[in-house]
Write a protein that holds these residues in place. Structure first.
Motif, PDB file in Angstrom:
ATOM      1  N   ALA A 168       0.837  -1.193   0.000  1.00 13.65           N
ATOM      2  CA  ALA A 168       0.000   0.000   0.000  1.00 13.65           C
ATOM      3  C   ALA A 168       0.871   1.242   0.000  1.00 13.65           C
ATOM      4  O   ALA A 168       1.943   1.274   0.623  1.00 13.65           O
ATOM      5  N   VAL A 169       0.421   2.265  -0.709  1.00 18.69           N
ATOM      6  CA  VAL A 169       1.160   3.524  -0.815  1.00 18.69           C
ATOM      7  C   VAL A 169       0.574   4.515   0.169  1.00 18.69           C
ATOM      8  O   VAL A 169      -0.592   4.911   0.048  1.00 18.69           O
ATOM      9  N   GLU A 170       1.364   4.904   1.159  1.00 20.83           N
ATOM     10  CA  GLU A 170       0.870   5.816   2.195  1.00 20.83           C
ATOM     11  C   GLU A 170       0.683   7.213   1.625  1.00 20.83           C
ATOM     12  O   GLU A 170       1.499   7.716   0.858  1.00 20.83           O
ATOM     13  N   GLY A 171      -0.418   7.840   2.020  1.00 21.76           N
ATOM     14  CA  GLY A 171      -0.679   9.209   1.620  1.00 21.76           C
ATOM     15  C   GLY A 171      -1.149   9.377   0.191  1.00 21.76           C
ATOM     16  O   GLY A 171      -1.329  10.509  -0.260  1.00 21.76           O
ATOM     17  N   ALA A 172      -1.339   8.287  -0.528  1.00 23.95           N
ATOM     18  CA  ALA A 172      -1.755   8.379  -1.927  1.00 23.95           C
ATOM     19  C   ALA A 172      -3.275   8.481  -2.020  1.00 23.95           C
ATOM     20  O   ALA A 172      -4.007   8.146  -1.086  1.00 23.95           O
ATOM     21  N   SER A 173      -3.754   8.946  -3.169  1.00 27.96           N
ATOM     22  CA  SER A 173      -5.196   9.092  -3.367  1.00 27.96           C
ATOM     23  C   SER A 173      -5.888   7.743  -3.435  1.00 27.96           C
ATOM     24  O   SER A 173      -7.071   7.633  -3.143  1.00 27.96           O
ATOM     25  N   ARG A 174      -5.176   6.714  -3.856  1.00 27.59           N
ATOM     26  CA  ARG A 174      -5.712   5.364  -3.859  1.00 27.59           C
ATOM     27  C   ARG A 174      -4.733   4.440  -3.161  1.00 27.59           C
ATOM     28  O   ARG A 174      -3.540   4.697  -3.110  1.00 27.59           O
ATOM     29  N   LEU A 175      -5.243   3.322  -2.646  1.00 29.10           N
ATOM     30  CA  LEU A 175      -4.467   2.472  -1.753  1.00 29.10           C
ATOM     31  C   LEU A 175      -3.272   1.827  -2.445  1.00 29.10           C
ATOM     32  O   LEU A 175      -2.177   1.750  -1.891  1.00 29.10           O
ATOM     33  N   PHE A 176      -3.476   1.343  -3.678  1.00 27.59           N
ATOM     34  CA  PHE A 176      -2.411   0.663  -4.417  1.00 27.59           C
ATOM     35  C   PHE A 176      -2.227   1.305  -5.790  1.00 27.59           C
ATOM     36  O   PHE A 176      -3.199   1.756  -6.397  1.00 27.59           O
ATOM     37  N   HIS A 177      -0.979   1.324  -6.250  1.00 25.82           N
ATOM     38  CA  HIS A 177      -0.661   1.755  -7.608  1.00 25.82           C
ATOM     39  C   HIS A 177      -0.189   0.523  -8.372  1.00 25.82           C
ATOM     40  O   HIS A 177       1.000   0.249  -8.477  1.00 25.82           O
ATOM     41  N   ILE A 178      -1.134  -0.215  -8.927  1.00 23.90           N
ATOM     42  CA  ILE A 178      -0.759  -1.478  -9.564  1.00 23.90           C
ATOM     43  C   ILE A 178      -0.201  -1.280 -10.963  1.00 23.90           C
ATOM     44  O   ILE A 178       0.438  -2.183 -11.510  1.00 23.90           O
ATOM     45  N   SER A 179      -0.407  -0.091 -11.543  1.00 23.47           N
ATOM     46  CA  SER A 179       0.192   0.168 -12.855  1.00 23.47           C
ATOM     47  C   SER A 179       1.677   0.446 -12.746  1.00 23.47           C
ATOM     48  O   SER A 179       2.425   0.284 -13.723  1.00 23.47           O
ATOM     49  N   GLY A 180       2.133   0.885 -11.551  1.00 20.78           N
ATOM     50  CA  GLY A 180       3.547   1.153 -11.338  1.00 20.78           C
ATOM     51  C   GLY A 180       3.999   2.503 -11.810  1.00 20.78           C
ATOM     52  O   GLY A 180       5.173   2.851 -11.669  1.00 20.78           O
ATOM     53  N   ASN A 181       3.126   3.324 -12.358  1.00 20.65           N
ATOM     54  CA  ASN A 181       3.519   4.626 -12.886  1.00 20.65           C
ATOM     55  C   ASN A 181       3.677   5.634 -11.760  1.00 20.65           C
ATOM     56  O   ASN A 181       2.760   5.864 -10.984  1.00 20.65           O
ATOM     57  N   GLY A 182       4.869   6.222 -11.680  1.00 22.77           N
ATOM     58  CA  GLY A 182       5.106   7.289 -10.722  1.00 22.77           C
ATOM     59  C   GLY A 182       5.145   6.854  -9.280  1.00 22.77           C
ATOM     60  O   GLY A 182       4.925   7.667  -8.393  1.00 22.77           O
ATOM     61  N   THR A 183       5.407   5.590  -9.012  1.00 25.56           N
ATOM     62  CA  THR A 183       5.462   5.112  -7.629  1.00 25.56           C
ATOM     63  C   THR A 183       6.836   4.554  -7.313  1.00 25.56           C
ATOM     64  O   THR A 183       7.654   4.285  -8.202  1.00 25.56           O
ATOM     65  N   ASN A 184       7.073   4.359  -6.035  1.00 24.51           N
ATOM     66  CA  ASN A 184       8.316   3.763  -5.573  1.00 24.51           C
ATOM     67  C   ASN A 184       8.398   2.316  -6.052  1.00 24.51           C
ATOM     68  O   ASN A 184       7.475   1.526  -5.841  1.00 24.51           O
ATOM     69  N   GLN A 185       9.464   1.965  -6.698  1.00 24.37           N
ATOM     70  CA  GLN A 185       9.618   0.617  -7.238  1.00 24.37           C
ATOM     71  C   GLN A 185       9.632  -0.447  -6.149  1.00 24.37           C
ATOM     72  O   GLN A 185       9.344  -1.612  -6.404  1.00 24.37           O
ATOM     73  N   ASN A 186       9.963  -0.047  -4.912  1.00 21.00           N
ATOM     74  CA  ASN A 186       9.989  -1.021  -3.819  1.00 21.00           C
ATOM     75  C   ASN A 186       8.585  -1.458  -3.399  1.00 21.00           C
ATOM     76  O   ASN A 186       8.441  -2.420  -2.648  1.00 21.00           O
ATOM     77  N   SER A 187       7.545  -0.757  -3.853  1.00 24.54           N
ATOM     78  CA  SER A 187       6.187  -1.125  -3.484  1.00 24.54           C
ATOM     79  C   SER A 187       5.703  -2.348  -4.263  1.00 24.54           C
ATOM     80  O   SER A 187       4.682  -2.934  -3.916  1.00 24.54           O
ATOM     81  N   GLU A 188       6.416  -2.762  -5.307  1.00 28.20           N
ATOM     82  CA  GLU A 188       6.027  -3.918  -6.113  1.00 28.20           C
ATOM     83  C   GLU A 188       7.154  -4.946  -6.112  1.00 28.20           C
ATOM     84  O   GLU A 188       8.322  -4.607  -6.355  1.00 28.20           O
ATOM     85  N   PHE A 189       6.808  -6.200  -5.823  1.00 25.73           N
ATOM     86  CA  PHE A 189       7.817  -7.261  -5.796  1.00 25.73           C
ATOM     87  C   PHE A 189       7.158  -8.607  -6.029  1.00 25.73           C
ATOM     88  O   PHE A 189       5.921  -8.706  -6.086  1.00 25.73           O
ATOM     89  N   ARG A 190       7.975  -9.653  -6.147  1.00 20.19           N
ATOM     90  CA  ARG A 190       7.462 -10.997  -6.408  1.00 20.19           C
ATOM     91  C   ARG A 190       8.030 -11.997  -5.405  1.00 20.19           C
ATOM     92  O   ARG A 190       9.151 -11.824  -4.911  1.00 20.19           O
TER      93      ARG A 190
END
Length: 481
Positions: A168-190
């Motif tokens: 989850a992205v803190e302080g963002a307008s939506r909880l998750f950025h699943i498209s990955g655009n403009g977000t911290n790369q560490n928020s997505e992993f496998r």
């Protein structure tokens, strides 16, 4: 000696022995007992047993830890009342965006989000209230077969054996950025470890659970993001459902219950269905297990104090479908199922899943009254396609199938519509009674008026005859003359 004069600890212990109905009755006895029963922590126990902790609060917290300053009793009563909405009227929203069949849906009601995935290899995130597409992932090149989420983590799994995760992205307008655009790369992993397609996923505050066609269920530590347990099965794992320190799973015709801490198999249910067992669901009671199978049946098993040497028989069976039951979901007191016959069944388990509130008594197979086992209270149908996945929230049901559409049944206004209908019915009854009363009065007054009018008519008729005779007589005399 007055009950309220007892030590506070003893009064609290006595009230803790009551069920919700009994505690509510006590609160109506006097103002003193109302204060004691309303503020009693038993309401928190009742609420959390059925629905878990309340959703992430939007408003301020009171010292008792409830959102919006409500008491635990108020939260329980509101949620219990809301649970009856699924028998009311509804509206249906159809979410279109997937180009192929939808294999998995997940409803995160606390964030007003719906997550979907399927054969087009894209995960999509929708606004639950507006029905609008918020975000979508890049194509992963594999069928998305499983999705799970909470307020901190979103995970998906598919035919390429990895688990895709988003923090989850803190302080963002939506909880998750699943498209990955403009977000911290560490928020997505496998997470890697499975050797076959991932078919089912689940989360609890400490762990991630995953099942696969490699015939294993893996348990992952959420803090370290590494696998801490692996449970081997004799067939492809099709479904799983954790509860407390145990996790239930289905593989082939069998259902299993594993102890996560010790890694031991505590229960095995052989030949749970005539065919593969495709789905499983748990309730707020740890010893109750539901399975759905290829035979179109839904079975209830009591797994308390059982071992793998016992031939466990179902405590109850429903057969609402003519095709395999691919998905089960539970939200007290409703069990909802989706099948390849294109129908969704809703079963009210209120009578079965209300255990006696005693420290020494728990739900057992023998205590289930056969009269409490009722057929499905409602069937939703008319899709004309295979349904692969279903989920249920406080006032929503979401499902996805082979036509690529995601359908959302909205029951949020059902109770309000029912109130208006009842008010309109009461008004019609009141008006009907008024009309009847007025008609009775008119009839009573009309009889007296009718009696007078009849007498008058008779007198008029006699008078007319005498006049006619007097007129005819002279005419006859003229004729004679």
């Amino acid at each position: 000696m007055c009950f309220t004069n007892l030590p506070a600890a003893l009064v609290s212990e006595i009230l803790a022995r009551l069920d919700p109905k009994g505690l509510g009755i006590v609160s109506c006895v006097s103002t003193v007992l109302q204060a004691l029963a309303t503020d009693h922590q038993g309401w928190k126990k009742f609420y959390c047993e059925r629905w878990g902790l309340p959703n992430v609060p939007i408003g301020p917290l009171v010292p008792s830890g409830t959102p919006d300053g409500k008491s635990w009793k108020a939260l329980f009563v509101d949620r219990e009342f809301q649970s009856r909405s699924f028998m009311g009227r509804f509206s249906v929203d159809v979410l279109r965006g997937h180009s192929e069949d939808v294999r998995s849906v997940f409803l995160l009601a606390s964030a007003n989000l719906i997550f979907t995935g399927g054969h087009d290899s894209v995960v999509r995130m929708w606004d639950m209230e507006e029905g609008l597409l918020i975000d979508e992932s890049r194509p992963f090149g594999c069928t998305i077969r499983a999705i799970a989420a909470d307020s901190r983590l979103l995970i998906t799994g598919g035919s390429k054996a990895f688990i895709q995760c988003w923090r989850a992205v803190e302080g963002a307008s939506r909880l998750f950025h699943i498209s990955g655009n403009g977000t911290n790369q560490n928020s997505e992993f496998r997470l890697w470890g499975h050797e076959g397609p991932v078919t089912c996923l689940a989360l609890d505050p400490m762990r991630i659970y995953s099942g696969s066609w490699d015939m294993t269920v893996r348990v992952w530590d959420r803090a370290e993001m590494n696998c801490v347990q692996k449970f081997m099965h004799a067939d492809w794992v099709m479904a799983l459902a954790p509860h407390g320190n145990t996790v239930a799973s289905t593989a082939g015709r069998e259902a299993y219950v594993w102890d996560v801490g010790s890694g031991e198999l505590t229960t095995i249910i052989s030949n749970a269905h005539a065919g593969n067992a495709y789905s499983v669901a748990r309730t707020h009671l740890p010893d109750v297990l539901f399975t759905g199978g290829e035979d179109g049946a839904i079975r209830l098993f009591d797994v308390s104090d059982m071992s793998d040497n016992e031939n466990i028989k179902p405590a109850a069976t429903w057969v609402p479908h003519t095709g395999p039951v691919h998905s089960l979901a539970f939200e007290y007191p409703w069990l909802v199922s989706a099948s390849s016959d294109g129908r969704i069944a809703l079963i009210d388990l209120r009578k079965i899943l209300t255990p006696p509130y005693s420290s020494k008594r728990r739900l057992r197979v023998k205590t289930i009254d056969p009269s409490a086992i009722e057929p499905p209270q409602r069937m939703l149908h008319g899709f004309g396609c295979y349904l692969f996945s279903v989920d249920i929230g406080a006032d929503r049901i979401v499902c996805g199938g082979e036509d690529g559409a995601v359908r959302v049944w909205n029951f949020s206004e059902a109770l309000e519509i029912e109130k208006r209908a009842q008010a309109s019915k009461s008004l019609r009854q009141e008006n009907r009674m008024r009309r009847r009363k007025a008609q009775v009065e008119m009839n009573a007054n009309g009889r007296r008026a009718d009696q007078c009018s009849v007498a008058m008519k008779r007198n008029q008729l006699k008078g007319d005859k005498s006049i006619t005779w007097q007129i005819k007589r002279p005419i006859n005399e003229k004729v004679k003359s």
